[in-house]
Design a protein around this motif. Structure first.
Motif, short mmCIF file in Angstrom:
data_model
loop_
_atom_site.label_atom_id
_atom_site.label_comp_id
_atom_site.label_asym_id
_atom_site.label_seq_id
_atom_site.Cartn_x
_atom_site.Cartn_y
_atom_site.Cartn_z
N ASN B 148 0.84 -1.20 0.00
CA ASN B 148 0.00 0.00 0.00
C ASN B 148 0.87 1.25 0.00
OD1 ASN B 148 -1.97 -1.90 0.19
ND2 ASN B 148 -2.40 -1.54 2.36
N ASN B 149 0.69 2.07 -1.02
CA ASN B 149 1.57 3.23 -1.17
C ASN B 149 0.90 4.54 -0.79
OD1 ASN B 149 -0.19 3.28 -3.35
ND2 ASN B 149 1.34 4.04 -4.80
N MET B 150 -0.38 4.54 -0.44
CA MET B 150 -1.05 5.79 -0.08
C MET B 150 -0.99 6.00 1.43
SD MET B 150 -4.34 5.43 -2.59
CE MET B 150 -5.18 6.87 -1.97
N HIS B 151 -0.30 7.05 1.83
CA HIS B 151 -0.12 7.32 3.26
C HIS B 151 -0.38 8.79 3.55
CE1 HIS B 151 1.60 3.31 3.98
NE2 HIS B 151 2.01 3.44 2.73
N GLU B 152 -0.97 9.01 4.72
CA GLU B 152 -1.36 10.39 5.06
C GLU B 152 -0.18 11.18 5.59
OE1 GLU B 152 -5.24 11.80 7.13
OE2 GLU B 152 -3.71 11.80 8.68
N VAL B 153 -0.04 12.38 5.05
CA VAL B 153 1.00 13.29 5.53
C VAL B 153 0.38 14.66 5.81
CG1 VAL B 153 1.70 13.94 3.17
CG2 VAL B 153 3.30 14.24 5.05
N ALA B 154 0.78 15.26 6.92
CA ALA B 154 0.46 16.66 7.21
C ALA B 154 1.80 17.37 7.32
CB ALA B 154 -0.33 16.78 8.51
#
Lengths: 132, 384
Positions: B148-154
């Motif tokens: 899984n390559n979708m990761h949350e970043v702020a």
């Protein structure tokens, strides 16, 4: 931090004031890029007590910075102090601490401004030999 | 205009809220965990940063979220970071599948007055000072990131040259369904189907250690000296951006999130391909060596607080912060992937803030955050 080379020439404007022109150059290499700082301007030395070697330094001039494609040119204000010791005849040896400050000029690359208001401050401590 | 947002009343709970429950040696009940909450701009309650040990009760959560963001100079402006905000709005913004991440993987890092260099200009004289506050979802305990390559970043940054932006998005890191071998970045391993299966490919990479890294640097090192940090280091190298509807980039950033002590490595011979570094410590040739030195002789499991591999030693390289928004406005609304940026909100949109600045020609980076920090604390263990 790195070595700097400076020169100056001037004359006595009053019994306790000397004025002249100065130039300086400092360079160092970091991250594979040579960074150089140039300076030139008018300086004055005020000797509060003529019998003492202590003098105060002030001046106005130009400061330049060059690194790769980056350039910076600004008005330079110099403040400092020094101490002369007689060396023999009219020669003196001394040391001085100066602070050069520039601001409100753009850092440019290929002629285009990339940072609109940049400050540059340098502290120089050095020894010199001169003639009164 | 700043990135600050008006407080809104809570109208419900986000998917990410309340998903953590104690297991194993954790001593805090979920009710204490749920006291660490913030209300997002959408009015939903989200989990947010909390200490590893609850100061009120002394109980332990068994996981940590990195550095307390309240010490950041940006905290007053951006407030508490809602964990899972981009995940929450992914489908609402038009993406055809959900992507929700676990709770423990949200990690915060920040630094005030970070000295950054300007690419091509050396670093002895010219520098830019930045305040940086980042939150990345970086799980290093499960097989999630294998595929899984979708990761949350702020990502919040304000620099002395005027560069600045606040971005919250789900960013695709590298190619969906494959990982890049940590000790040989030229090797890409197909690891399965991504979840969601429609995950777009992204720039950057997720460099994750595999059995070869362990063999070459721990089990059979050329000089006979095992080096767990070198073998196990994970580096998630992000190439993220906020874009207008027409695809033009408004802001982009390329931080590298690095973990020195993950509790997993890619091992196809293991269940779910989860090799556990701590198991290596019980091989006779590695007993007491390198990171195994502090282990007791009795067997310590991968999720034991005494394991030296629990993802608490991390740092972030701050690279490539570019803005192209001289004409403004400051506030843009994008979908959860940072795309389709418009000046007015739309369903599923996320409010982003970008300085009125175009820093083309400047490559601001080189700062490193957290290299000397260690977030180990009482009770902390994998999964963390």
């Amino acid at each position: 931090m790195g070595p700097a080379l400076g020169f100056g020439i001037g004359t006595r404007a009053a019994h306790n004031v000397r004025v002249g022109l100065d130039g300086s150059y400092a360079t160092t290499t970091a991250d594979g890029t040579r960074e150089s700082i140039y300076g030139a301007g008018v300086v004055a030395e005020l000797h509060p007590r003529p019998a003492s070697g202590l003098h105060l330094i002030g001046g106005l001039g130009w400061a330049g910075y060059r690194a790769g494609d980056f350039t910076y040119d600004a008005v330079r204000l110099r403040l400092g102090a020094g101490w002369d010791l007689p060396l023999g005849g009219s020669w003196v040896v001394g040391n001085r601490l100066t602070y050069d400050s520039s601001a409100f000029a753009s850092l440019r690359t290929n002629g285009e401004s990339v940072i609109p208001s940049v400050g540059l401050g340098t502290v120089q401590f050095g020894m010199y030999v001169g003639r009164r | 205009m700043t990135a600050a947002r008006e407080p809104v009343p809570a109208v419900g709970d986000a998917i990410a809220f309340g998903i953590w429950a104690p297991t194993g040696t954790d001593t805090c009940p979920a009710s204490v965990h749920d006291e660490y909450v913030t209300v997002g701009p959408d009015g939903l309650r989200y989990p947010t940063w909390h200490p590893a040990v609850d100061p009120g009760t002394g109980c332990t959560f068994g996981h940590e979220h990195g550095r307390d963001p309240s010490g950041s100079d940006l905290f007053l402006e951006v407030g508490a970071i809602p964990f899972g905000y981009a995940n929450q709005h992914l489908e609402e913004g038009g993406f055809g599948a959900p992507r929700n991440e676990d709770h423990v993987g949200h990690k915060i890092e920040w630094e005030n007055n970070l000295l950054m260099s300007v690419g091509g200009a050396g670093a002895a004289v010219l520098s830019v000072e930045c305040d940086v506050l980042v939150k990345m979802h970086q799980g290093t305990h499960s097989p999630d990131a294998y595929t899984n390559n979708m990761h949350e970043v702020a990502y919040h940054i304000r620099c002395s040259d005027g560069t600045g932006f606040s971005a919250t998005l789900l960013t695709p890191i590298g190619t969906a369904g494959e990982l890049v071998v940590g000790c040989d970045r030229d090797v890409h391993i197909p690891a399965g189907t991504a979840n969601p299966s429609i995950s777009p490919d992204g720039g950057g990479k997720r460099a994750i250690p595999d059995t070869r890294c362990v063999r070459e640097r721990v089990l059979e090192p050329e000089d006979g000296r095992p080096r767990f940090d070198s073998a196990l280091r994970e580096s998630w190298e992000i190439s993220a951006s906020l874009r207008r509807e027409n695809g033009r980039v408004l802001a982009s950033f390329n931080p590298y999130f690095q973990v020195m002590d993950p509790s997993r490595f890619y091992d196809t011979s293991a269940e779910r391909a989860l090799g556990r570094p701590v198991d290596l410590c019980y091989l006779p040739e590695l007993s007491g060596e390198d990171r195994c030195a502090a282990l007791a002789e009795d067997s310590v499991g991968w999720d034991d607080p005494r394991s030296p591999f629990k993802g608490v030693r991390r740092f972030v390289d701050i690279n490539g912060n570019r803005v192209r928004n001289a004409d403004g406005p400051n506030v843009w609304y994008t979908d959860a992937l940072g795309r389709n940026g418009r000046t007015e909100p739309f369903p599923g949109s996320i409010r982003q803030w970008i300085a009125l600045r175009d820093n083309e020609g400047l490559d601001i980076g080189g700062g490193v955050i957290g290299r000397d920090r260690d977030y180990d604390a009482p009770g902390v263990r994998a999964p963390n």
